[in-house]
Write a protein that holds these residues in place. Structure first.
Motif, PDB file in Angstrom:
ATOM      1  N   ILE A   1       0.739  -1.334   0.055  1.00 45.93           N
ATOM      2  CA  ILE A   1       0.060  -0.076  -0.044  1.00 45.93           C
ATOM      3  C   ILE A   1       0.855   1.273   0.025  1.00 45.93           C
ATOM      4  CG2 ILE A   1      -1.516   1.335   1.363  1.00 45.93           C
ATOM      5  CD1 ILE A   1      -2.778  -1.172   2.423  1.00 45.93           C
ATOM      6  N   VAL A   2       0.481   2.388  -0.878  1.00 46.98           N
ATOM      7  CA  VAL A   2       1.110   3.427  -0.780  1.00 46.98           C
ATOM      8  C   VAL A   2       0.355   4.700  -0.241  1.00 46.98           C
ATOM      9  CG1 VAL A   2       2.264   5.375  -2.385  1.00 46.98           C
ATOM     10  CG2 VAL A   2       2.573   2.774  -2.938  1.00 46.98           C
ATOM     11  N   ILE A   3       0.742   5.271   0.642  1.00 43.28           N
ATOM     12  CA  ILE A   3      -0.053   6.742   1.219  1.00 43.28           C
ATOM     13  C   ILE A   3       0.698   7.730   0.907  1.00 43.28           C
ATOM     14  CG2 ILE A   3      -1.012   7.548   3.156  1.00 43.28           C
ATOM     15  CD1 ILE A   3      -0.025   4.057   3.852  1.00 43.28           C
ATOM     16  N   ALA A   4       0.139   8.538  -0.189  1.00 43.48           N
ATOM     17  CA  ALA A   4       0.913   9.738  -0.697  1.00 43.48           C
ATOM     18  C   ALA A   4       0.432  11.007  -0.278  1.00 43.48           C
ATOM     19  CB  ALA A   4       0.940   9.732  -2.129  1.00 43.48           C
ATOM     20  N   THR A   5       1.323  11.910  -0.136  1.00 46.99           N
ATOM     21  CA  THR A   5       1.025  13.505  -0.118  1.00 46.99           C
ATOM     22  C   THR A   5       0.543  13.804  -1.671  1.00 46.99           C
ATOM     23  OG1 THR A   5       2.944  14.452  -0.691  1.00 46.99           O
ATOM     24  CG2 THR A   5       2.644  13.825   1.684  1.00 46.99           C
ATOM     25  N   PRO A   6      -0.043  15.030  -1.739  1.00 50.93           N
ATOM     26  CA  PRO A   6      -0.257  15.464  -2.791  1.00 50.93           C
ATOM     27  C   PRO A   6       1.165  15.488  -3.934  1.00 50.93           C
ATOM     28  CG  PRO A   6      -1.665  16.911  -1.498  1.00 50.93           C
ATOM     29  CD  PRO A   6      -0.711  16.081  -0.769  1.00 50.93           C
TER      30      PRO A   6
END
Length: 267
Positions: free
Chosen positions: A155-160
């Protein structure tokens, strides 16, 4: 330039081009009323000489400070998301730094807490993956809601701003950094009668948090990445991610908006 913004720290990895430009950078700074300081703690401006990877390291090693300005300086003509300046165009650096109406770009960051450890921070993204030839399994919670049970590569949790990096390569959306949010994207999820996921990336506002619970699935030796570094973790039970209340501030050129950089890089 006001007095409280005249201490500059130069962050860089030694290479021939940087070393060849150091003396002229020091002279230019002194001529325009700046002081080159020897520690990040003394600095009001931190200039990262290198590229996006160097910029990320400078932000991380300085502690994601919200009381100073960050400036990214590239060494070549390659497009860069965090670096508005080129080391061969020093006059643009001086103009931006000495302009009374200096333009500042603010980037959201995310806070990552692994079990009971102190939090980590990310400017690009946090990733969690299995380190063995085996799928990663996690219960995904949005606030207190058990949203889904994920099984797949990670899973990838990205900022803008991180939405254009790893996140984009796995079919996530490109997000305007003026939005205070984080994007969650799957890496090769399994969907069958036992495991069912949303199957697409989704975006959470600053009012929501994400929790991944791995404890009951005996996930050994997961790889947790924060920006361009990996955390040394043998086993974990829970990861909590939310948007941090602070933002980092970068010096902005007037003609280099986020969407201009997206266009220049990908189109």
């Amino acid at each position: 330039m006001t007095a409280h913004r005249n201490n500059i720290y130069l962050f860089y990895k030694k290479n021939e081009k940087i070393l060849a430009n150091l003396s002229s950078l020091h002279e230019l700074a002194e001529q325009n009323g700046f002081n080159i300081v020897s520690t990040m703690k003394e600095a009001n401006i931190i200039a990262a000489l290198g590229g996006d990877g160097t910029f990320l390291q400078a932000v991380r090693k300085s502690g994601f400070r919200d009381d100073c300005l960050y400036a990214g300086v590239t060494l070549d003509e390659q497009p860069s998301f965090y670096c508005d300046f080129n080391i061969d165009e020093k006059e643009k650096m001086v103009e931006a730094m000495t302009n009374a109406d200096i333009e500042v770009r603010r980037f959201p960051i995310i806070e990552v807490k692994v079990d009971q450890n102190p939090p980590f921070y990310c400017l690009n993204e946090c990733t969690i993956r299995s380190s063995v030839i085996k799928t990663l399994t996690a219960d995904v919670y949005i606030n207190d809601l058990h949203f889904e049970t994920f099984r797949g590569d990670g899973i990838v949790i990205a900022t803008p701003t991180g939405s254009t990096a790893y996140n984009k390569s796995i079919n996530g959306a490109v997000v305007d950094p003026l939005m205070d949010c984080m994007q969650i994207s799957e890496i090769a999820s399994l969907n069958n009668n036992t495991y069912r996921t949303l199957g697409s990336s989704f975006i959470l506002s600053e009012q929501n948090s994400l929790t991944l619970r791995l404890g009951s699935y005996q996930n050994l030796n997961p790889i947790v990445g924060v920006d361009n570094e990996a955390l040394n973790i043998q086993q974990l039970e829970k990861i909590e991610v939310k948007l941090h209340h602070q933002k980092i501030k970068t010096v902005k050129l007037k003609d280099n908006s986020f969407w201009r950089r997206v266009q220049r890089t990908f189109l």
